[in-house]
Design a protein around this motif. Sequence first.
Motif, PDB file in Angstrom:
ATOM      1  N   MET A  41      54.817  -1.039   0.000  1.00 13.59           N
ATOM      2  CA  MET A  41      55.213  -2.302  -0.149  1.00 13.59           C
ATOM      3  C   MET A  41      56.865  -2.959  -0.998  1.00 13.59           C
ATOM      4  O   MET A  41      57.296  -3.963  -0.364  1.00 13.59           O
ATOM      5  N   PHE A  42      57.435  -2.237  -1.366  1.00 12.01           N
ATOM      6  CA  PHE A  42      58.628  -2.135  -1.996  1.00 12.01           C
ATOM      7  C   PHE A  42      59.964  -1.861  -1.036  1.00 12.01           C
ATOM      8  O   PHE A  42      60.464  -2.938  -0.361  1.00 12.01           O
ATOM      9  N   PHE A  43      59.443  -1.011   0.286  1.00  6.32           N
ATOM     10  CA  PHE A  43      60.459  -1.356   1.748  1.00  6.32           C
ATOM     11  C   PHE A  43      60.012  -2.304   2.688  1.00  6.32           C
ATOM     12  O   PHE A  43      61.169  -2.309   3.326  1.00  6.32           O
ATOM     13  N   ARG A  44      59.031  -2.461   2.910  1.00  7.76           N
ATOM     14  CA  ARG A  44      58.166  -3.201   3.919  1.00  7.76           C
ATOM     15  C   ARG A  44      59.290  -4.664   3.491  1.00  7.76           C
ATOM     16  O   ARG A  44      59.474  -5.125   3.872  1.00  7.76           O
ATOM     17  N   LEU A  45      58.956  -5.075   1.980  1.00  4.91           N
ATOM     18  CA  LEU A  45      59.398  -6.101   1.667  1.00  4.91           C
ATOM     19  C   LEU A  45      61.432  -6.122   1.272  1.00  4.91           C
ATOM     20  O   LEU A  45      61.987  -7.240   2.492  1.00  4.91           O
ATOM     21  N   VAL A  46      61.760  -5.544   1.328  1.00  5.68           N
ATOM     22  CA  VAL A  46      63.053  -5.796   1.726  1.00  5.68           C
ATOM     23  C   VAL A  46      63.369  -5.428   3.285  1.00  5.68           C
ATOM     24  O   VAL A  46      64.292  -6.692   3.255  1.00  5.68           O
ATOM     25  N   ASP A  47      62.829  -4.748   3.590  1.00  7.89           N
ATOM     26  CA  ASP A  47      63.101  -5.197   5.056  1.00  7.89           C
ATOM     27  C   ASP A  47      62.693  -6.171   5.591  1.00  7.89           C
ATOM     28  O   ASP A  47      63.502  -6.927   6.372  1.00  7.89           O
ATOM     29  N   GLN A  48      61.677  -7.262   5.274  1.00 10.21           N
ATOM     30  CA  GLN A  48      61.048  -8.122   5.350  1.00 10.21           C
ATOM     31  C   GLN A  48      62.486  -9.073   4.771  1.00 10.21           C
ATOM     32  O   GLN A  48      62.463 -10.298   5.840  1.00 10.21           O
ATOM     33  N   LEU A  49      62.635  -9.755   3.717  1.00 13.35           N
ATOM     34  CA  LEU A  49      64.018 -10.092   3.174  1.00 13.35           C
ATOM     35  C   LEU A  49      64.990  -9.330   3.490  1.00 13.35           C
ATOM     36  O   LEU A  49      65.457 -11.279   4.193  1.00 13.35           O
ATOM     37  N   ALA A  50      65.399  -9.018   4.451  1.00 14.08           N
ATOM     38  CA  ALA A  50      66.252  -8.554   4.667  1.00 14.08           C
ATOM     39  C   ALA A  50      67.127  -9.391   5.478  1.00 14.08           C
ATOM     40  O   ALA A  50      67.536 -10.203   6.481  1.00 14.08           O
ATOM     41  N   GLU A  51      65.853  -9.171   7.133  1.00 13.11           N
ATOM     42  CA  GLU A  51      65.519  -9.993   8.588  1.00 13.11           C
ATOM     43  C   GLU A  51      65.624 -11.540   8.263  1.00 13.11           C
ATOM     44  O   GLU A  51      66.279 -12.075   8.490  1.00 13.11           O
ATOM     45  N   GLN A  52      65.143 -12.060   7.382  1.00  9.77           N
ATOM     46  CA  GLN A  52      64.853 -13.158   7.083  1.00  9.77           C
ATOM     47  C   GLN A  52      65.580 -13.946   6.671  1.00  9.77           C
ATOM     48  O   GLN A  52      66.628 -15.208   7.473  1.00  9.77           O
ATOM     49  N   GLU A  53      66.537 -14.244   5.536  1.00  7.34           N
ATOM     50  CA  GLU A  53      68.343 -14.407   5.389  1.00  7.34           C
ATOM     51  C   GLU A  53      68.928 -13.584   6.367  1.00  7.34           C
ATOM     52  O   GLU A  53      70.569 -13.667   5.837  1.00  7.34           O
ATOM     53  N   GLY A  54      69.190 -12.636   7.326  1.00 12.12           N
ATOM     54  CA  GLY A  54      70.147 -12.680   8.254  1.00 12.12           C
ATOM     55  C   GLY A  54      71.098 -11.402   7.731  1.00 12.12           C
ATOM     56  O   GLY A  54      71.979 -11.102   7.670  1.00 12.12           O
ATOM     57  N   VAL A  55      70.494 -10.510   7.015  1.00 14.88           N
ATOM     58  CA  VAL A  55      71.308  -9.641   6.094  1.00 14.88           C
ATOM     59  C   VAL A  55      71.554  -8.114   7.144  1.00 14.88           C
ATOM     60  O   VAL A  55      70.543  -7.736   7.181  1.00 14.88           O
ATOM     61  N   THR A  56      72.441  -7.785   8.115  1.00 13.21           N
ATOM     62  CA  THR A  56      71.881  -6.651   9.115  1.00 13.21           C
ATOM     63  C   THR A  56      72.972  -5.870   8.717  1.00 13.21           C
ATOM     64  O   THR A  56      74.324  -6.502   7.733  1.00 13.21           O
ATOM     65  N   GLU A  57      73.307  -4.683  10.008  1.00 16.99           N
ATOM     66  CA  GLU A  57      74.276  -4.213   9.972  1.00 16.99           C
ATOM     67  C   GLU A  57      75.835  -4.999  10.232  1.00 16.99           C
ATOM     68  O   GLU A  57      77.161  -4.661   9.849  1.00 16.99           O
ATOM     69  N   LYS A  58      75.221  -5.351  11.220  1.00 13.99           N
ATOM     70  CA  LYS A  58      76.653  -6.949  11.397  1.00 13.99           C
ATOM     71  C   LYS A  58      77.665  -6.909  10.667  1.00 13.99           C
ATOM     72  O   LYS A  58      79.041  -7.010  10.333  1.00 13.99           O
ATOM     73  N   LEU A  59      76.642  -7.613   9.484  1.00 14.13           N
ATOM     74  CA  LEU A  59      76.660  -8.691   8.221  1.00 14.13           C
ATOM     75  C   LEU A  59      78.115  -7.063   7.089  1.00 14.13           C
ATOM     76  O   LEU A  59      79.259  -7.482   6.638  1.00 14.13           O
ATOM     77  N   LYS A  60      77.077  -6.288   7.449  1.00 15.97           N
ATOM     78  CA  LYS A  60      77.517  -4.850   7.025  1.00 15.97           C
ATOM     79  C   LYS A  60      78.891  -4.893   7.023  1.00 15.97           C
ATOM     80  O   LYS A  60      79.816  -4.049   6.346  1.00 15.97           O
ATOM     81  N   THR A  61      79.517  -4.540   8.100  1.00 10.21           N
ATOM     82  CA  THR A  61      80.808  -4.239   8.724  1.00 10.21           C
ATOM     83  C   THR A  61      81.869  -5.147   8.621  1.00 10.21           C
ATOM     84  O   THR A  61      82.657  -4.492   8.219  1.00 10.21           O
ATOM     85  N   GLU A  62      81.479  -6.357   8.735  1.00  9.33           N
ATOM     86  CA  GLU A  62      81.829  -7.360   8.731  1.00  9.33           C
ATOM     87  C   GLU A  62      82.507  -8.029   7.192  1.00  9.33           C
ATOM     88  O   GLU A  62      83.578  -8.149   6.547  1.00  9.33           O
ATOM     89  N   HIS A  63      81.484  -8.110   6.848  1.00  6.25           N
ATOM     90  CA  HIS A  63      81.639  -8.444   5.332  1.00  6.25           C
ATOM     91  C   HIS A  63      81.011  -7.647   3.875  1.00  6.25           C
ATOM     92  O   HIS A  63      79.698  -8.316   3.754  1.00  6.25           O
ATOM     93  N   GLN A  64      81.448  -7.031   3.897  1.00  3.35           N
ATOM     94  CA  GLN A  64      80.652  -5.892   2.924  1.00  3.35           C
ATOM     95  C   GLN A  64      80.434  -6.041   1.370  1.00  3.35           C
ATOM     96  O   GLN A  64      79.263  -5.834   0.712  1.00  3.35           O
ATOM     97  N   MET A  65      81.280  -7.353   1.340  1.00  2.00           N
ATOM     98  CA  MET A  65      80.796  -7.088  -0.690  1.00  2.00           C
ATOM     99  C   MET A  65      80.010  -8.145  -0.536  1.00  2.00           C
ATOM    100  O   MET A  65      78.753  -8.061  -1.186  1.00  2.00           O
TER     101      MET A  65
END
Length: 89
Positions: A41-65
Amino acid sequence: MWGQQQARYLKQNYKVLYMNLLTRGKLNSYLADVEEQAENMFFRLVDQLAEQEGVTEKLKTEHQMLWVQKMNNIHNRTIEIVNGNLIYI
C-alpha cells in the motif's frame, strides 16, 4: 516496521486478540501479512501521489530541493494513510 507497530497496537489495545494469536502460534504470520500489505500500500500510494503531483525525474534533476520537499511530504502523508487504514484500526 509496520508489523512491529501493529504488534504494539494489538498488545496495548486488543490484549485478548494479541494473546490468542500468540498462543496459537499465528502472531508472526499475521504480522508478516500486515507488513506485506502495508508495504504494498505504501509504495503504491507514493507512486500514485508523486504522479498526481507532478513529482518526476525531470523535477529531480532541475530542482532537487523542491523534489526532496515534495517527496518528504508525500512520504509522510503516505505513512499516515497506511497507519490509519491498516495499523491503527
